[in-house]
Motif scaffolding. Sequence first.
Motif, mmCIF file in Angstrom:
data_model
loop_
_atom_site.group_PDB
_atom_site.id
_atom_site.type_symbol
_atom_site.label_atom_id
_atom_site.label_comp_id
_atom_site.label_asym_id
_atom_site.label_seq_id
_atom_site.Cartn_x
_atom_site.Cartn_y
_atom_site.Cartn_z
ATOM 1 N N GLY A 1 18.724 2.035 46.094
ATOM 2 C CA GLY A 1 19.607 2.951 46.813
ATOM 3 C C GLY A 1 20.572 3.675 45.893
ATOM 4 N N THR B 1 24.484 0.212 52.006
ATOM 5 C CA THR B 1 23.301 0.891 52.521
ATOM 6 C C THR B 1 23.465 2.393 52.384
ATOM 7 O OG1 THR B 1 22.954 -0.901 54.097
ATOM 8 C CG2 THR B 1 21.828 1.181 54.533
ATOM 9 N N GLU B 2 22.422 3.059 51.949
ATOM 10 C CA GLU B 2 22.492 4.511 51.789
ATOM 11 C C GLU B 2 22.640 5.181 53.152
ATOM 12 O OE1 GLU B 2 22.695 8.223 50.015
ATOM 13 O OE2 GLU B 2 23.089 6.184 49.352
ATOM 14 N N GLU B 3 23.423 6.265 53.178
ATOM 15 C CA GLU B 3 23.704 6.965 54.423
ATOM 16 C C GLU B 3 23.427 8.443 54.283
ATOM 17 O OE1 GLU B 3 27.870 6.770 55.282
ATOM 18 O OE2 GLU B 3 28.407 6.913 53.178
ATOM 19 N N GLY C 1 26.885 -1.321 55.622
ATOM 20 C CA GLY C 1 25.520 -1.522 56.064
ATOM 21 C C GLY C 1 25.289 -2.938 56.565
ATOM 22 N N THR C 2 24.216 -3.117 57.324
ATOM 23 C CA THR C 2 23.939 -4.412 57.937
ATOM 24 C C THR C 2 23.606 -5.478 56.909
ATOM 25 O OG1 THR C 2 23.103 -3.261 59.892
ATOM 26 C CG2 THR C 2 22.515 -5.569 59.639
ATOM 27 N N ILE C 3 22.758 -5.149 55.926
ATOM 28 C CA ILE C 3 22.337 -6.154 54.938
ATOM 29 C C ILE C 3 23.508 -6.652 54.104
ATOM 30 C CG2 ILE C 3 20.925 -6.506 52.877
ATOM 31 C CD1 ILE C 3 18.778 -4.797 54.153
ATOM 32 N N LYS D 1 30.494 0.706 46.998
ATOM 33 C CA LYS D 1 30.147 2.020 47.538
ATOM 34 C C LYS D 1 30.732 3.079 46.626
ATOM 35 C CE LYS D 1 30.108 4.479 51.976
ATOM 36 N NZ LYS D 1 30.568 4.452 53.387
#
Length: 494
Positions: free
Chosen positions: A347, A437-439, A448-450, A466
Amino acid sequence: YKETGIVRAAENFMPKFGVALIVFGGLFSTMSALNASVLASSRVGFSMGRERMLPPALGAIHPKRRTPHVAVLSTGLIIVAMAVLLPVEVVGSGASLMFLLSFALTNLAMILIRIKEPDLQRGYRAPLFPLLPILGIVCNLGLAIYQFTFQPMAWYVGLGWVALGVIVFVAYTRQAGEAEEALPVKILHEERLVPKEYQVLIPLANEEQARMLGILGAAIARVHDGEVLALHVVRVPVQLSISDGRMFLREGKPILEEAIRQAREADVPVHTMIRLDRHVGRAIIETARERKVELMIMGWPGYTDSTHHAFGSVIDLVAVEPPCDLAVVRFRERREPRRILVPTSGGANTRLAIRLAIDQARSFTLRTGEQATVTLLYVCVPADARPEARAKGFELLRNWAAGYDYPLEVQVVAADDVVEGIVAESANHDLVVIGATEERLFDQILMGTIPERLALRAPVTVMMVKRYKGPVRYWIRRLFSRFLSLGERRRSRR
């Protein structure tokens, strides 16, 4: 019989001395209540004058007697004017009406504060929230409306008094508050001994957080020959003026001293700051922009008291569009970072995750002379993934590792769930650094969830990072969010 009703009732079953006792008791109780009301109302005017909600003259104190003489005289004049100009029944009913309306507003304020400030520390519990406050609003407004049936004049006087308050608020209070909020200087304390170009900002709320973030921030700043910017934000409630936040200066000093102590052990200079603001998150963002900070590290306890926020109101505000590179850390037991794990699937935040992992590895080597291990991890899903999937993961990790001048190990594992695979491998490491998580441009993803699930499940400290995306993206996202909120308001009105 009006106000003499209780006396007339006493004549039917009490002797003469009993009736006299009732009369004198009623007079004394009335004087006591009147005295308390006068004192309370004058103190309310005094406090509002001191907080610039009313003209500052009401907040003046007599130089000799040390009493709020202007507020007492003003309150007395209002009481005398109402007693002379209005019937006693109207004055009494008007006072009851204002009490009922104030109680209804208190219940409404409780609901609004708990919605807007979900993480605010409170000294009481509210069972069956919001049912009981709503019930209180309905009952108080019902009694107030019922008063109109037998004393409408009290409503007219009360509404006139409320209208006068609205005029004062619009003409004076709001403008005075906006002028105070616009003050350019909200910094209560600042000390900087050795200025450095590279700055690591660590917002601190308590001494334990200062210890953990101080160690981590100093380790990264040392590698870049930078400094730690230790920030403590004093949240000034709306009941106080911004300048009154100075009374909390003493509480912030021990927090900064702990951060200084940790940075000195790493031989890293510390830039300390105590700042005043209504909103902690806003103050942190403004500080990062004003000081042009390269990295911000925030601590997360792993839970939040609010159901409306993932990480809490402060971190959520900062993480939506961070003003610099951001790391949110879920601390576990303190370990030396000998073995650092960097899970990735390629990511956009992977580069920042690897860089921060290498920074901590190099800092550990500088301090101890030992070589720290940084491992890039790729998880194939499902557990019986084909060899081609594993080969693809190895190729991805080797390409990432080739771009750095620090030896990086690569590892590919298979699992039915990505988080489960990372958690299993984290048990063999001291620290996990994972990118958010990439957005897409208009997504509102925090981490992100992970990463969030990993921070809750992993047995070791997890750092979620981030990257900063620049001012252009920030203003586009901000403009889009404003249009989105306006659209939601219009739909709700329909």
